[in-house]
Design a protein around this motif. Structure first.
Motif, PDB file in Angstrom:
ATOM      1  N   VAL A   1       0.873  -1.208   0.201  1.00 44.19           N
ATOM      2  CA  VAL A   1      -0.022   0.301  -0.312  1.00 44.19           C
ATOM      3  C   VAL A   1       0.994   1.074  -0.352  1.00 44.19           C
ATOM      4  CG1 VAL A   1      -1.757  -1.498   1.072  1.00 44.19           C
ATOM      5  CG2 VAL A   1      -0.554  -0.195   2.732  1.00 44.19           C
ATOM      6  N   ALA A   2       0.461   2.303  -0.075  1.00 48.76           N
ATOM      7  CA  ALA A   2       0.289   4.166  -0.494  1.00 48.76           C
ATOM      8  C   ALA A   2       1.340   4.405   0.786  1.00 48.76           C
ATOM      9  CB  ALA A   2      -0.199   4.928  -0.321  1.00 48.76           C
ATOM     10  N   ALA A   3       2.556   4.658   1.195  1.00 46.23           N
ATOM     11  CA  ALA A   3       2.865   4.535   2.501  1.00 46.23           C
ATOM     12  C   ALA A   3       3.169   5.686   3.523  1.00 46.23           C
ATOM     13  CB  ALA A   3       4.766   5.708   1.678  1.00 46.23           C
ATOM     14  N   ALA A   4       2.414   6.143   3.170  1.00 43.88           N
ATOM     15  CA  ALA A   4       0.913   7.850   3.420  1.00 43.88           C
ATOM     16  C   ALA A   4       0.570   6.562   4.603  1.00 43.88           C
ATOM     17  CB  ALA A   4       0.115   8.022   3.174  1.00 43.88           C
ATOM     18  N   THR A   5      -0.353   5.419   3.907  1.00 43.95           N
ATOM     19  CA  THR A   5      -1.009   4.872   4.611  1.00 43.95           C
ATOM     20  C   THR A   5      -0.699   3.946   5.078  1.00 43.95           C
ATOM     21  OG1 THR A   5      -3.049   4.819   2.115  1.00 43.95           O
ATOM     22  CG2 THR A   5      -3.323   3.117   3.819  1.00 43.95           C
ATOM     23  N   SER A   6       0.167   2.670   5.051  1.00 45.59           N
ATOM     24  CA  SER A   6       0.504   2.179   5.877  1.00 45.59           C
ATOM     25  C   SER A   6       1.504   2.707   7.040  1.00 45.59           C
ATOM     26  CB  SER A   6       2.628   1.544   4.716  1.00 45.59           C
ATOM     27  OG  SER A   6       3.255   2.422   4.973  1.00 45.59           O
TER      28      SER A   6
END
Length: 455
Positions: A187-192
């Motif tokens: 998943v995207a870095a911000a979401t992770s």
């Protein structure tokens, strides 16, 4: 100088030994049967009353431990108050307790009384039955720590134990967050980063991050005064663990708090020292996962990926509206959530129905929370205590005391953290902060060789 170094080395060695013992024994207590846990608790109380210095070490280790999921099951808020009172009795019996008095004590007592009174007046006392316990839990460290803690070797070993215990917990946080990031690699870095923050081993990742910031302030201040050898190596490793622990806490307030601590620490030294601190920070940033940078970027990003930033700003505006309506006495302590719907204005594109007003007891900003809930009267009392603590830290720092510098750095770090949350309204964090301030040696309080040397 040789005597001074010997005294400082003794403090470090004892702090390392006692901290290691408590950190290693604490997990075993959880798995003991109930009757054995009761026996251990009784033995701990007897030990604290007999050797009060040991009680301070136990308190210093328990405070950061209580902010973890694991520790919270073992050390409740009630247990923290019992530990505080036991330490107070032990110090008083042996003649090591400070005599209460002065304007600061009067302000602290007045503040606690004012908060209790506001529960009865603002809403007719409808919620006072449940909230007065919360006020007393917060008031316990405010009233007890300045009496039981002093600028002696026992208290100074205790704050060193606090820093080392927090470093041990930072290692656990790093491992948990790394495992979470690995599991969400697709998943995207911000979401992770958001997922990792929610799956950390902390009761609240912002509170745990603030603990790491305070511990970083303590160990950074201690490091230049330590003698070359194993103790300095341990301190260096602990500082690195705390820096990584703050990064992997995914607490944006702690990011800025840690930057403030490092900036003030470097600014008090030569340009070479400041450059070295900047180089270390740059090297650390280079090895951190992308999720850390993405989490920090959400502070000023206009993206809707993180609506919590927009909600926080709306909460700040709501707090200001409350103050405008009730400027003198505020809306009453812990009365923020019940009045929030009437003052809240959605300035973003998120769905207001998703905002859980009943769970928002504070404005996610300590300064605005105090302003809105206690008004100018409460702000005056809190401000007086802050100035008293700051003057003590500054005076001790100018005298060359390393604990004074630790208090000064803690003021900087927690002052920044408080812009984005209410970390000082967490009893354990408040107790640790006061412990550091009270351990600072001012020129009138320097009876021992453990006062440190000039930076």
């Amino acid at each position: 100088q040789d005597t001074l170094r010997a005294a400082l080395a003794q403090v470090t060695a004892k702090g390392l030994t006692q901290t290691a013992a408590f950190v290693l024994l604490a997990p075993a207590v959880v798995y003991l049967p109930a009757h054995l846990r009761l026996m251990v608790s009784i033995a701990a109380v007897v030990t604290i009353l007999t050797w009060p210095g040991t009680g301070l070490i136990l308190l210093a280790v328990a405070l950061p431990l209580s902010q973890t999921d694991f520790g919270a099951s073992m050390i409740s808020s009630k247990d923290q108050v019992i530990l505080l009172l036991t330490c107070l009795v032990g110090r008083a019996v042996t003649g090591h307790a400070r005599r209460p008095g002065g304007w600061a004590t009067a302000a602290a007592v007045s503040l606690v009384g004012y908060l209790l009174l506001s529960l009865q007046v603002v809403d007719g006392g409808a919620s006072a039955g449940a909230d007065w316990r919360t006020v007393l839990l917060l008031g316990a460290p405010l009233l007890c720590v300045p009496v039981l803690a002093d600028a002696d070797q026992a208290t100074r070993r205790a704050i060193l134990a606090f820093g080392l215990a927090a470093a041990c917990l930072a290692v656990v946080e790093i491992l948990k967050s790394h495992a979470s990031l690995t599991a969400s690699a697709g998943v995207a870095a911000a979401t992770s980063a958001i997922v990792a923050a929610d799956q950390s081993g902390a009761v609240n990742h912002n509170a745990e991050g603030a603990v790491f910031v305070m511990a970083l302030a303590v160990l950074l201040s201690r490091y230049p005064r330590s003698s070359p050898g194993p103790a300095r190596l341990v301190l260096a490793i602990a500082i690195a663990c705390l820096a990584l622990g703050i990064a992997f806490s995914f607490s944006r307030s702690s990011y800025f708090g840690a930057l403030a601590v490092i900036a003030v620490f470097g600014a008090r030294r030569s340009l070479r020292g400041l450059a070295s601190a900047a180089a270390v920070m740059g090297g650390l940033a280079a090895v951190l996962p992308a999720a850390v940078g993405a989490r920090l970027a959400t502070v000023w990003s206009s993206s809707n990926a993180d609506a919590s930033s927009t909600v926080r700003i709306d909460l700040w505006s709501s707090a200001l509206r409350m103050f405008e309506t009730h400027p003198v006495f505020g809306v009453g302590y812990l009365n923020f959530s019940s009045l929030l719907p009437a003052y809240y204005v959605n300035t973003g594109s998120y769905d207001s129905s998703l905002v859980q007003f009943s769970m928002l007891d504070f404005a996610h900003n300590t300064y605005l929370t105090v302003l809105a809930q206690t008004g100018l009267v409460g702000c005056g009392l809190v401000g007086f205590l802050v100035v008293a603590g700051w003057r003590k830290a500054r005076t001790a720092t100018r005298a060359g005391d390393w604990v004074g510098e630790a208090a000064l750095l803690s003021f900087a770090g927690l002052g920044v953290c408080s812009v984005f949350g209410e970390v000082l309204l967490v009893p354990a964090i408040l107790a640790a902060f006061l412990l550091i301030i009270m351990a600072a040696d001012t020129p009138r309080e320097m009876p021992s060789a453990d006062s440190g040397c000039h930076a």
